[in-house]
Design an enzyme around this catalytic site. Structure first.
Site, mmCIF file in Angstrom:
data_model
loop_
_atom_site.group_PDB
_atom_site.id
_atom_site.type_symbol
_atom_site.label_atom_id
_atom_site.label_comp_id
_atom_site.label_asym_id
_atom_site.label_seq_id
_atom_site.Cartn_x
_atom_site.Cartn_y
_atom_site.Cartn_z
ATOM 1 N N ASP A 62 0.887 -1.163 0.000
ATOM 2 C CA ASP A 62 0.000 0.000 0.000
ATOM 3 C C ASP A 62 0.926 1.213 0.000
ATOM 4 O OD1 ASP A 62 -1.525 2.207 0.637
ATOM 5 O OD2 ASP A 62 -2.733 1.160 2.147
ATOM 6 N N TYR A 155 -9.057 15.652 -7.077
ATOM 7 C CA TYR A 155 -8.125 14.803 -7.849
ATOM 8 C C TYR A 155 -7.178 15.687 -8.662
ATOM 9 C CZ TYR A 155 -6.378 11.629 -11.463
ATOM 10 O OH TYR A 155 -5.560 10.927 -12.320
HETATM 11 N N1 NAD Z 1 -6.975 6.144 -16.419
HETATM 12 C C1 NAD Z 1 -6.869 7.412 -16.676
HETATM 13 O O1 NAD Z 1 -7.692 7.970 -17.411
HETATM 14 C C2 NAD Z 1 -5.751 8.221 -16.075
HETATM 15 C C3 NAD Z 1 -5.466 9.467 -16.636
HETATM 16 C C4 NAD Z 1 -4.416 10.204 -16.082
HETATM 17 C C5 NAD Z 1 -3.685 9.700 -15.020
HETATM 18 N N2 NAD Z 1 -4.006 8.491 -14.483
HETATM 19 C C6 NAD Z 1 -3.194 8.007 -13.381
HETATM 20 O O2 NAD Z 1 -2.557 6.811 -13.781
HETATM 21 C C7 NAD Z 1 -2.264 6.020 -12.634
HETATM 22 C C8 NAD Z 1 -2.733 4.583 -12.872
HETATM 23 O O3 NAD Z 1 -4.126 4.574 -13.019
HETATM 24 P P1 NAD Z 1 -4.906 3.533 -13.937
HETATM 25 O O4 NAD Z 1 -5.777 4.343 -14.807
HETATM 26 O O5 NAD Z 1 -3.981 2.564 -14.530
HETATM 27 O O6 NAD Z 1 -5.841 2.873 -12.814
HETATM 28 P P2 NAD Z 1 -6.191 1.367 -12.446
HETATM 29 O O7 NAD Z 1 -7.275 1.482 -11.446
HETATM 30 O O8 NAD Z 1 -6.436 0.567 -13.679
HETATM 31 O O9 NAD Z 1 -4.846 0.847 -11.757
HETATM 32 C C9 NAD Z 1 -4.422 1.338 -10.530
HETATM 33 C C10 NAD Z 1 -3.703 0.226 -9.777
HETATM 34 O O10 NAD Z 1 -3.205 0.792 -8.558
HETATM 35 C C11 NAD Z 1 -3.489 -0.090 -7.490
HETATM 36 N N3 NAD Z 1 -3.579 0.674 -6.247
HETATM 37 C C12 NAD Z 1 -4.591 1.473 -5.842
HETATM 38 N N4 NAD Z 1 -4.329 1.975 -4.628
HETATM 39 C C13 NAD Z 1 -3.113 1.498 -4.270
HETATM 40 C C14 NAD Z 1 -2.300 1.660 -3.128
HETATM 41 N N5 NAD Z 1 -2.699 2.399 -2.090
HETATM 42 N N6 NAD Z 1 -1.100 1.030 -3.097
HETATM 43 C C15 NAD Z 1 -0.708 0.243 -4.126
HETATM 44 N N7 NAD Z 1 -1.443 0.052 -5.234
HETATM 45 C C16 NAD Z 1 -2.635 0.670 -5.302
HETATM 46 C C17 NAD Z 1 -4.793 -0.759 -7.872
HETATM 47 O O11 NAD Z 1 -4.970 -1.996 -7.188
HETATM 48 C C18 NAD Z 1 -4.617 -0.937 -9.384
HETATM 49 O O12 NAD Z 1 -4.001 -2.176 -9.698
HETATM 50 C C19 NAD Z 1 -2.938 6.720 -11.457
HETATM 51 O O13 NAD Z 1 -1.973 7.488 -10.765
HETATM 52 C C20 NAD Z 1 -3.954 7.623 -12.130
HETATM 53 O O14 NAD Z 1 -4.275 8.744 -11.344
HETATM 54 C C21 NAD Z 1 -5.023 7.732 -14.995
#
Ligand code: NAD
Length: 252
Positions: A62, A155
């Site tokens: 985490d 966010y």
């Molecule tokens: N998806 C989008 O549209 C988007 C756009 C811009 C930025 N982001 C950023 O990209 C990053 C990844 O997001 P994603 O879209 O792949 O999301 P996702 O939900 O598909 O993946 C996120 C992963 O992080 C893990 N996670 C969550 N909380 C956690 C914690 N406390 N400790 C360890 N692991 C944890 C989850 O289990 C999951 O496997 C994030 O920082 C998100 O803010 C996403």
């Protein structure tokens, strides 16, 4: 292979962008510590990397917990004998809705996962990178941090913090040969999509968002992984303090 002899830790590597980054890094020769709070997801990605002939190990973490971050360093040292690249990718959001409807506990959780994690990562890995004489951080922020949309105010602020602190870390850690860069993805069809949109995931609702992206589509895990591949490699050895938009032109 572009990451031969590198050891990388990728947080949130059990899904979405993190999964894409971990698999791309492994394909390019890195030994990858797959870190996630979700055991099944992290183990699945690790097994898929191993099956494809790569090297990886899953460690539950985490990222908002100091002890878990320290355990990532000791696990990487035990499994792979070092760490060269830390990709702080794990993140979360509140559901897209008016700012005053987001509760205090959601705000605290969001900032613990998105922002405090970078603080804990720095506290853990900077001393190690200093001793090693080099290191690379890649922090996954968002276009939300520079072109905020309504409904995601808290966010957006968390990602603005990630962008500013990444630049500040780059300025302070340059003399230690520690590079710190940011990647700013535009929206993607990963696990967070419905929360970001705040409306059901239908083709019509997706169109409302892709209409604001000049290249006309969402980002993909491969798009983000390719940017992280460059920033993690020695090809980027003179790049620090950069925030690379991977957004199909959304922020123009
Ligand atoms: N998806 C989008 O549209 C988007 C756009 C811009 C930025 N982001 C950023 O990209 C990053 C990844 O997001 P994603 O879209 O792949 O999301 P996702 O939900 O598909 O993946 C996120 C992963 O992080 C893990 N996670 C969550 N909380 C956690 C914690 N406390 N400790 C360890 N692991 C944890 C989850 O289990 C999951 O496997 C994030 O920082 C998100 O803010 C996403």
């Amino acid at each position: 292979m572009r990451l031969n002899d590198k050891v990388a830790i990728v947080t949130g590597a059990g899904s979405g962008f993190g999964e894409g980054i971990a698999k791309t890094y492994a394909r390019e020769g890195a030994r990858v510590l797959v870190a996630d709070i979700n055991d099944n997801a992290g183990q699945r990605v690790t097994e898929e990397i191993l099956k494809a002939g790569g090297q990886a190990k899953f460690v539950r973490a985490d990222v908002s917990k100091s002890a878990d971050m320290v355990n990532l360093l000791s696990s990487a040292l035990a499994a792979f004998g070092g760490v060269h690249i830390v990709v702080n990718n794990a993140g979360t959001t509140h559901r897209n809705r008016p700012m005053l409807e987001v509760e205090e506990d959601e705000f605290d959780r969001l900032y613990a996962i998105n922002v405090k994690s970078i603080f804990l990562s720095a506290k853990t890995f900077v001393p190690y990178f200093r001793t090693q004489g080099a290191g690379v951080f890649i922090n996954i922020a968002s276009t939300a941090g520079i072109r905020p949309r309504p409904g995601l105010t808290w966010y957006n602020g968390s990602k603005g913090a990630v962008i500013t602190l990444s630049k500040s870390m780059a300025a302070e850690l340059g003399p230690d040969n520690i590079r710190v860069n940011c990647v700013n993805p535009v929206m993607s069809a990963t696990g967070l999509l419905t929360e970001f949109m705040g409306v059901p995931d239908t083709p019509e609702n997706r169109k409302r968002f892709t209409a604001t992206i000049p290249l006309g589509r969402f980002s993909t895990p491969d798009d983000i992984a390719n940017a992280c591949l460059y920033l993690g490699s020695d090809e980027a050895s003179f790049i620090t303090g950069a925030c690379l938009e991977v957004d199909g032109g959304r922020c123009v």
